[in-house]
Design a protein around this motif. Structure first.
Motif, PDB file in Angstrom:
ATOM      1  N   TYR A  44      81.460  95.839  50.982  1.00 22.20           N
ATOM      2  CA  TYR A  44      80.636  95.256  49.803  1.00 22.20           C
ATOM      3  C   TYR A  44      81.173  93.817  49.709  1.00 22.20           C
ATOM      4  N   ASN A  48      73.503  91.880  49.397  1.00 16.19           N
ATOM      5  CA  ASN A  48      73.012  92.855  48.947  1.00 16.19           C
ATOM      6  C   ASN A  48      73.150  94.059  49.893  1.00 16.19           C
ATOM      7  N   HIS A  72      79.119 101.120  44.743  1.00 18.07           N
ATOM      8  CA  HIS A  72      78.059 100.405  44.288  1.00 18.07           C
ATOM      9  C   HIS A  72      76.768 101.100  45.113  1.00 18.07           C
ATOM     10  N   GLU A  75      73.200 100.553  43.973  1.00 21.72           N
ATOM     11  CA  GLU A  75      72.083  99.678  44.484  1.00 21.72           C
ATOM     12  C   GLU A  75      71.279 100.265  45.517  1.00 21.72           C
TER      13      GLU A  75
END
Length: 126
Positions: A44, A48, A72, A75
């Motif tokens: 990460y 993105n 995450h 996302e």
């Protein structure tokens, strides 16, 4: 796409039915930026995560829960978790989902009977 240490085995067992993102020949076959992008994804760092998944058209993603990207996952909206064993998860792109998935439980006898069977064709005459 799966963690690097699994890719050669996955290629050995799944090809040509499933293509893998990268295998152990990364220094000889792949551009260095592809390996970097894979590691940036799992750790990460930088982009993105969806950018990398879309760029390489990833349909199936395996990851270890200890990787920073796991925290995450919100996302990654168009992927669904289809397998979770407590240490790893497998996600599949929603538009590739099937109605049911068959999970094969670990069977050591079956493993030993099939450990060297593969879909690879080395061109040997039968």
């Amino acid at each position: 796409m799966s963690p690097f240490q699994y890719n050669s085995f996955m290629g050995y067992r799944l090809y040509p039915n499933i293509k893998i993102f990268m295998d152990g020949r990364q220094e000889q076959v792949y551009y260095s930026n592809i390996f970097d992008e894979m590691m940036f994804f799992y750790l990460y760092l930088g982009k993105n995560p969806l950018e990398i998944l879309n760029k390489y058209d990833i349909d199936i993603l395996m990851l270890e829960k200890e990787f920073p990207i796991y925290k995450h996952l919100k996302e990654i909206k168009n992927f669904k978790v289809v397998y979770d064993n407590g240490a790893n998860v497998i996600l599949i792109k929603e538009n590739k989902l099937k109605n049911d998935y068959k999970y094969e439980y670990f069977d050591s006898e079956k493993l030993m009977d099939n450990i060297f069977k593969t879909n690879l064709d080395f061109g040997a005459k039968k």
